[in-house]
Structure formats: structure tokens, C-alpha cells
Design an enzyme around this catalytic site. Sequence first.
Site, PDB file in Angstrom:
ATOM      1  N   ALA A 284       0.625   4.286  -3.457  1.00  0.00           N
ATOM      2  CA  ALA A 284      -0.526   3.440  -3.165  1.00  0.00           C
ATOM      3  C   ALA A 284      -0.930   3.604  -1.710  1.00  0.00           C
ATOM      4  CB  ALA A 284      -0.191   1.972  -3.452  1.00  0.00           C
ATOM      5  N   ASP A 285      -2.178   3.293  -1.436  1.00  0.00           N
ATOM      6  CA  ASP A 285      -2.656   3.241  -0.068  1.00  0.00           C
ATOM      7  C   ASP A 285      -3.723   2.159   0.018  1.00  0.00           C
ATOM      8  OD1 ASP A 285      -2.440   4.693   2.613  1.00  0.00           O
ATOM      9  OD2 ASP A 285      -4.607   4.497   2.327  1.00  0.00           O
ATOM     10  N   THR A 286      -3.734   1.483   1.144  1.00  0.00           N
ATOM     11  CA  THR A 286      -4.699   0.406   1.360  1.00  0.00           C
ATOM     12  C   THR A 286      -5.494   0.695   2.619  1.00  0.00           C
ATOM     13  OG1 THR A 286      -3.216  -1.200   0.326  1.00  0.00           O
ATOM     14  CG2 THR A 286      -4.961  -2.089   1.717  1.00  0.00           C
TER      15      THR A 286
ATOM     16  N   THR B  53      -7.377  -0.946  -2.264  1.00  0.00           N
ATOM     17  CA  THR B  53      -6.089  -0.314  -2.515  1.00  0.00           C
ATOM     18  C   THR B  53      -6.241   0.666  -3.664  1.00  0.00           C
ATOM     19  OG1 THR B  53      -4.884  -2.277  -1.761  1.00  0.00           O
ATOM     20  CG2 THR B  53      -3.650  -0.679  -3.075  1.00  0.00           C
ATOM     21  N   GLY B  54      -5.856   1.887  -3.388  1.00  0.00           N
ATOM     22  CA  GLY B  54      -5.818   2.917  -4.423  1.00  0.00           C
ATOM     23  C   GLY B  54      -4.390   3.053  -4.911  1.00  0.00           C
TER      24      GLY B  54
END
EC number: 3.6.1.9
Length: 190
Positions: A73-75, A109-110
Site C-alpha cells: 500500500a501507499d498513501t 491510499t492505493g
Amino acid sequence: MEFNYKIILASNSPRRKELLSGLDLDYDIVVLPGIDESYPQDIKKEEVALYIAEKKAKAYKSLLTENSLLITADTVVVLGEKVLGKPIDELDAKDMLHQLSGKTHQVITGVCLTTKGKQKTFSVISDVRFSNLDDSEIEYYVSKYKPLDKAGAYGIQEWIGYVGVEYIGGSYFNVMGLPIQRLYQELKKF
């Protein structure tokens, strides 16, 4: 809840660990150092977090076994046309908070779910509005809480969230760094 996969969380974030633990799932944490989190400058701002989450998944792909499921994940924080990632130092953190003060921004968020043979990606967007923060509040927060590991230089679950956040539209947990309710639904479908 039980899943047919051995779940691997590829994150060093204490917030993501806390949120995933809230689902009562067994999982392991694996963190590879030095993963490049850059992205093309011409990418749409709504796609940055997902692009980086997918990039992280590629870095871990060789570690996957037949029954493992990787969560990356990344935000990012988006203010107008500007993408705010993690600040590079305290001065940058203060600058980001000054930019966010008195404005509404988006937290995106991905998330990428990856197995040896399948990948599912999604992103979640939440709106957050800060009240006007004065210099002393920003100085206090940055010096005490050291938000250098947080997109947009803040953690909503910390002091700045208590005193500065006027409004949240969407998932609170997304703003913390992992849209846990959506993740749960996607894991059930997977």
C-alpha cells in the site's frame, strides 16, 4: 476470519500493522529496504498511490509462494494539483502543514493484493479539512511528534488530528494509511 492464503504485509508502518491486526488475521511482515517510491511526473495525481503500491508489489513478487498473498500500500495527500508524500525533514513537514492549514485535501491510499498468479488493485479517497493552524501549533506538533514518516506530514490519530481536523469525508482508517473495511471486502472476494 480465515483465508486460504498466508498473508504478507509489506510495510514498516506501525499504523498499517495496527489496522491489519484489527481484522484478527494471521499475517507476517516482510520489509525489503530501499524500494524506490518515485513516480512519473506526468501521472494523474489520483493514480500516484496506486502506482507506488504496484511498484512495491513488483519488488516483492519473487518472494511469493503458491499460497501467499502480498499486501502492499501507499498513501499520498493531494492538495489541489500538488501531491504531498512524506516530508524530507522538519522544515518540509512544517511547510506541508502550513499548506494544508485552513484547506480541504484528499488522502488517497492505493492497495495492491498480489499472489503468484493474480493481482487486484484499488484505491480509496477520503477528504480531510484542517482548521487554520497557527505557527506555534505546527511547531509543537512537528517537534514533538516527528511526522517524517507520514504523507502530508501528519497522523490523524495524533495530536494534530485532535486539534486541527474539522471534517473527514470517507474512511478515517484510509487517512491513517489503510482503508481496512475495503481491504477486508477485497480479501473476502479474493
